[in-house]
Each structure stands twice: as C-alpha cells, then as structure tokens.
Design a protein around this motif. Structure first.
Motif, PDB file in Angstrom:
ATOM      1  N   TYR A  90      34.100  33.006  27.473  1.00  0.00           N
ATOM      2  CA  TYR A  90      34.918  34.090  26.936  1.00  0.00           C
ATOM      3  C   TYR A  90      35.162  35.145  28.003  1.00  0.00           C
ATOM      4  N   GLN A 149      37.709  33.875  30.546  1.00  0.00           N
ATOM      5  CA  GLN A 149      39.046  33.834  29.952  1.00  0.00           C
ATOM      6  C   GLN A 149      39.625  35.240  29.844  1.00  0.00           C
ATOM      7  N   ARG A 150      38.769  36.181  29.506  1.00  0.00           N
ATOM      8  CA  ARG A 150      39.202  37.573  29.389  1.00  0.00           C
ATOM      9  C   ARG A 150      39.641  38.120  30.750  1.00  0.00           C
ATOM     10  N   LYS A 151      38.881  37.799  31.790  1.00  0.00           N
ATOM     11  CA  LYS A 151      39.241  38.245  33.133  1.00  0.00           C
ATOM     12  C   LYS A 151      40.533  37.589  33.597  1.00  0.00           C
ATOM     13  N   GLU A 152      40.715  36.336  33.247  1.00  0.00           N
ATOM     14  CA  GLU A 152      41.945  35.614  33.597  1.00  0.00           C
ATOM     15  C   GLU A 152      43.153  36.279  32.941  1.00  0.00           C
ATOM     16  N   LYS A 153      43.019  36.646  31.669  1.00  0.00           N
ATOM     17  CA  LYS A 153      44.111  37.316  30.964  1.00  0.00           C
ATOM     18  C   LYS A 153      44.389  38.687  31.562  1.00  0.00           C
ATOM     19  N   PHE A 154      43.342  39.385  31.977  1.00  0.00           N
ATOM     20  CA  PHE A 154      43.508  40.699  32.592  1.00  0.00           C
ATOM     21  C   PHE A 154      44.274  40.594  33.906  1.00  0.00           C
ATOM     22  N   LYS A 155      43.916  39.612  34.727  1.00  0.00           N
ATOM     23  CA  LYS A 155      44.612  39.432  36.003  1.00  0.00           C
ATOM     24  C   LYS A 155      46.068  39.042  35.773  1.00  0.00           C
ATOM     25  N   LYS A 156      46.287  38.175  34.795  1.00  0.00           N
ATOM     26  CA  LYS A 156      47.647  37.748  34.477  1.00  0.00           C
ATOM     27  C   LYS A 156      48.482  38.934  33.991  1.00  0.00           C
ATOM     28  N   ALA A 157      47.894  39.756  33.132  1.00  0.00           N
ATOM     29  CA  ALA A 157      48.605  40.928  32.615  1.00  0.00           C
ATOM     30  C   ALA A 157      48.909  41.926  33.725  1.00  0.00           C
ATOM     31  N   HIS A 178      49.483  31.438  36.636  1.00  0.00           N
ATOM     32  CA  HIS A 178      48.290  32.008  37.258  1.00  0.00           C
ATOM     33  C   HIS A 178      47.114  31.043  37.269  1.00  0.00           C
ATOM     34  N   HIS A 179      46.823  30.436  36.150  1.00  0.00           N
ATOM     35  CA  HIS A 179      45.635  29.589  36.065  1.00  0.00           C
ATOM     36  C   HIS A 179      45.691  28.386  37.010  1.00  0.00           C
TER      37      HIS A 179
END
Length: 119
Positions: free
Chosen positions: A5, A8-16, A57-58
């Motif tokens: 989790y 995934q949260r850090k990935e979403k933050f970087k993407k945003a 991004h991923h």
C-alpha cells in the motif's frame, strides 16, 4: 503498515506530481502562445513529454529507476525559467510561486535519492 500500500501510494504521488507539473507547463505554453512569445512551442513539447511520463510512469520506473530524479530536475529548471520570465515581465507575486515549486521539486530529488541510497 502494508508495504505494498505504501509503495502504491508513493507511486500515485509521483504520478500526480508529474501531471501537475505538466499542467502548469502547458498552461504557461498557452499563455506564451496567446501573448505571441515564440517560446510557447518549447513549453508545449515539455508539457506533453511530462504528461506522457505521468501516464506511463509505472512501466518506465521499472525500466529506468532514475527517471523520477531526471524529470524532477527538468521540471525544477522549467519552473525557474518560468519564474524568470514572469520577473522579466514585471509580475510581482506569481514568480515567487514558481520559485517555490522549483525548490519543492529540487527537495523531492534530494529525498528520493536519499531514499534510494538506503535501499
């Protein structure tokens, strides 16, 4: 705390953050286009590239782990260039927001590289 989790949260933050940077750069490109400055094309290309980075991004992060650091540096440089342009136009408040954004992007590089060294 679940490690999956958190990542995934850090990935979403970087993407945003890449999406936000691309929106800011694209809006500046549009402003330059409307005012007749020829630099709008460079900002438009950079905005589209950053939006593409955010969308893919991923897979890109898996193949190139240094991609966030590289693009945060480019985003910071563009923020500083935009701030310079606004200072040159005589704007009073908005250039400071771009300077702040540039410093936040540079601090993100520091924290990401520090974290990578720990791993």
């Amino acid at each position: 705390m679940d490690l999956t989790y958190s990542s995934q949260r850090k990935e979403k933050f970087k993407k945003a953050s890449h999406i936000l940077a691309s929106a800011i750069i694209l809006s500046h490109a549009y402003g330059n286009y409307e005012s007749g400055h020829s630099s709008y094309m460079y900002f438009a290309i950079a905005g589209v590239v950053f939006l593409s980075i955010a969308l893919f991004h991923h897979p890109l992060k898996l193949k190139f782990p240094w991609i966030d650091t590289c693009f945060f540096l480019i985003e910071a440089l563009l923020s500083f260039i935009i701030a310079y342009e606004y200072f040159h136009m005589g704007k009073k408040g908005i250039p400071f927001m771009y300077l702040l954004a540039g410093f936040f992007q540079l601090s993100a590089i520091y924290f990401f590289t520090r974290r990578l060294k720990r791993m």
